[in-house]
Design a protein around this motif. Sequence first.
Motif, mmCIF file in Angstrom:
data_model
loop_
_atom_site.group_PDB
_atom_site.id
_atom_site.type_symbol
_atom_site.label_atom_id
_atom_site.label_comp_id
_atom_site.label_asym_id
_atom_site.label_seq_id
_atom_site.Cartn_x
_atom_site.Cartn_y
_atom_site.Cartn_z
ATOM 1 N N GLN A 156 0.834 -1.209 0.000
ATOM 2 C CA GLN A 156 0.000 0.000 0.000
ATOM 3 C C GLN A 156 0.867 1.256 0.000
ATOM 4 O OE1 GLN A 156 -2.255 -1.124 3.494
ATOM 5 N NE2 GLN A 156 -4.069 -1.650 2.262
ATOM 6 N N ASP A 215 2.386 1.647 -3.472
ATOM 7 C CA ASP A 215 1.395 2.153 -4.418
ATOM 8 C C ASP A 215 1.145 3.642 -4.223
ATOM 9 O OD1 ASP A 215 -0.717 1.981 -6.418
ATOM 10 O OD2 ASP A 215 -2.112 2.115 -4.740
ATOM 11 N N GLU A 216 1.167 4.077 -2.984
ATOM 12 C CA GLU A 216 0.897 5.487 -2.676
ATOM 13 C C GLU A 216 2.076 6.389 -3.010
ATOM 14 O OE1 GLU A 216 0.094 8.326 1.248
ATOM 15 O OE2 GLU A 216 -0.187 6.150 1.405
ATOM 16 N N ARG A 222 3.753 -2.290 -9.944
ATOM 17 C CA ARG A 222 3.368 -2.739 -8.592
ATOM 18 C C ARG A 222 3.548 -4.254 -8.532
ATOM 19 N NH1 ARG A 222 3.353 2.620 -9.249
ATOM 20 N NH2 ARG A 222 2.132 3.717 -7.677
ATOM 21 N N LEU A 243 -2.896 -9.422 -1.079
ATOM 22 C CA LEU A 243 -2.512 -8.224 -1.810
ATOM 23 C C LEU A 243 -3.496 -7.929 -2.940
ATOM 24 C CD1 LEU A 243 1.373 -8.587 -2.188
ATOM 25 C CD2 LEU A 243 0.093 -7.446 -0.373
ATOM 26 N N LEU A 289 -5.390 -4.386 -3.339
ATOM 27 C CA LEU A 289 -4.985 -3.454 -4.385
ATOM 28 C C LEU A 289 -5.780 -3.629 -5.673
ATOM 29 C CD1 LEU A 289 -2.519 -3.206 -2.411
ATOM 30 C CD2 LEU A 289 -1.097 -2.890 -4.435
ATOM 31 N N LYS A 311 -4.737 -2.520 -9.414
ATOM 32 C CA LYS A 311 -3.491 -1.755 -9.299
ATOM 33 C C LYS A 311 -2.286 -2.673 -9.095
ATOM 34 C CE LYS A 311 -5.016 0.935 -6.008
ATOM 35 N NZ LYS A 311 -5.024 2.015 -4.971
ATOM 36 N N LEU A 312 -2.561 -3.914 -8.681
ATOM 37 C CA LEU A 312 -1.475 -4.862 -8.457
ATOM 38 C C LEU A 312 -1.070 -5.495 -9.791
ATOM 39 C CD1 LEU A 312 0.319 -6.381 -6.391
ATOM 40 C CD2 LEU A 312 -1.460 -8.146 -6.304
#
Length: 346
Positions: free
Chosen positions: A206, A209-210, A218, A235, A239, A242-243
């Motif tokens: 996290q 990603d941020e 990612r 995960l 996510l 986004k993963l």
Amino acid sequence: MADKELMNLEDVSNFKVDNGRDLFSATHEEIEIGATTDIYFIRTREILKKLELEDTSVVAEVFTGSAGVLAGIDEALNLLKKKDVKVWALEEGTEVDKKEVVMRIEGSYNDFGIFETAILGTLASSSGWATAAKECKEAAGDIPMLCFGARHLHPAVAPVMERAAIIGGADGASCILGAKLAGRKPSGTVPHALILTIGDTLKVAQAYDEIMPDDAARIILVDTFQDEAVESLRLAEALEEKLDGIRLDTASERGGVTTGLVKEVRARLDQAGFGYVNIFVSGGLTPERIIDLKELGVNGFGVGSYISGAEAMNMTMDLKEINGQPIAKRGRIPGKTDNPKLKRVL
């Protein structure tokens, strides 16, 4: 330290090493003045001068000890560019046969012979690494294969290795300098150390990603704390799209990354609707293991010790002409060796 090329035994005697130096690797300047050469090349200079033969014109050829991918040519040429020599060579990345001539030098041996050690070492090591990378890339096919071998070598030569790996076919490298020398962006996400420090793989994912830019993939390690399949699902659920992927780097103490582990992780991700999550594998990979894992749907490989620990491609420099007359040691054929692939480069 000397500030000029070592010409004789007195220069060698006067060459001083700073006992307080932090790293023991040779600097560019030390290589260029001949401090990394074998001492017998300095003795050769002394004798040729004493016999007034220092200006003897020769033709020298460098040939391979095995087949593979040629690398290191550019560095070798950089050592010769200030010398009064003519040079023919093959291009970086050329596939060569055993005993193939990869470089020809014409000039005064007294002038360029001091670099024989450095030229042969540069070509031998770089070609060995490039050849190993080629084997891995051929096994991976269209699937990305990155070089993660910098940690297995002295930092002074790690960038040379990773550049050679890219010449051999690697799609990228983790070492910052190595990748940039090859005109690539460094590849990699985070190490186990970060996950251990923070204490939770999901928190790391996290935060990554941020904080990381959008163009940073990612791809997160999942073998640090929990079962790899469980961590992968955790995960993916958090996510979602986004993963980009998970990386399996299971320790050898737990059997490493097995085909069974890859099958299970892939199946569990697919069953949960996360078929878009890629699987990246690293740790003890060889061409044979890459082929086995590729069949299971692995989407990327990180290869370290197979490339960094590759056997050097032995190189030999022979004199083939003296003052225009063919010559060779016993067992070799006198005169220039025909190789139409050689091109004039200096």
